[in-house]
Write a protein that holds these residues in place. Structure first.
Motif, PDB file in Angstrom:
ATOM      1  N   ASP A  27      52.785  31.210  42.522  1.00 41.44           N
ATOM      2  CA  ASP A  27      51.592  31.815  43.089  1.00 41.44           C
ATOM      3  C   ASP A  27      50.460  31.687  42.066  1.00 41.44           C
ATOM      4  OD1 ASP A  27      49.662  33.275  44.309  1.00 41.44           O
ATOM      5  OD2 ASP A  27      50.772  35.146  44.366  1.00 41.44           O
ATOM      6  N   SER A  34      47.348  32.857  42.302  1.00 42.79           N
ATOM      7  CA  SER A  34      46.243  33.773  42.595  1.00 42.79           C
ATOM      8  C   SER A  34      45.593  34.279  41.317  1.00 42.79           C
ATOM      9  CB  SER A  34      46.740  34.970  43.395  1.00 42.79           C
ATOM     10  OG  SER A  34      47.278  34.550  44.614  1.00 42.79           O
ATOM     11  N   LYS A  35      44.279  34.381  41.337  1.00 43.14           N
ATOM     12  CA  LYS A  35      43.526  34.929  40.221  1.00 43.14           C
ATOM     13  C   LYS A  35      42.575  35.990  40.748  1.00 43.14           C
ATOM     14  CE  LYS A  35      43.733  30.709  37.543  1.00 43.14           C
ATOM     15  NZ  LYS A  35      43.007  29.654  36.861  1.00 43.14           N
ATOM     16  N   PHE A  36      42.550  37.121  40.079  1.00 52.45           N
ATOM     17  CA  PHE A  36      41.698  38.223  40.490  1.00 52.45           C
ATOM     18  C   PHE A  36      40.852  38.660  39.310  1.00 52.45           C
ATOM     19  CE2 PHE A  36      45.532  38.352  43.018  1.00 52.45           C
ATOM     20  CZ  PHE A  36      45.038  38.441  44.299  1.00 52.45           C
ATOM     21  N   LYS A  37      39.600  38.950  39.550  1.00 56.30           N
ATOM     22  CA  LYS A  37      38.711  39.442  38.500  1.00 56.30           C
ATOM     23  C   LYS A  37      38.914  40.944  38.358  1.00 56.30           C
ATOM     24  CE  LYS A  37      33.936  39.635  36.999  1.00 56.30           C
ATOM     25  NZ  LYS A  37      32.552  39.344  37.322  1.00 56.30           N
ATOM     26  N   ALA A  38      39.154  41.385  37.140  1.00 59.66           N
ATOM     27  CA  ALA A  38      39.363  42.810  36.886  1.00 59.66           C
ATOM     28  C   ALA A  38      38.026  43.551  36.903  1.00 59.66           C
ATOM     29  CB  ALA A  38      40.037  42.993  35.544  1.00 59.66           C
TER      30      ALA A  38
END
Length: 40
Positions: free
Chosen positions: A23, A25-29
């Protein structure tokens, strides 16, 4: 969720040989000092 999907596919015999799924997926904190810091 990805693991559950892979398990479902195995139970339905949709895989004919070993498969590796990654996976990406990358999310901005959103965690800045104003929201997580208190004087106490």
């Amino acid at each position: 969720m990805c693991g559950q999907f892979v398990e479902l596919c195995r139970r339905l015999k949709l895989f004919t040989r070993a498969i590796v799924a990654i996976d990406g997926s990358k999310f901005k904190a959103v965690n800045n000092r104003d929201k997580n810091f208190t004087v106490a």
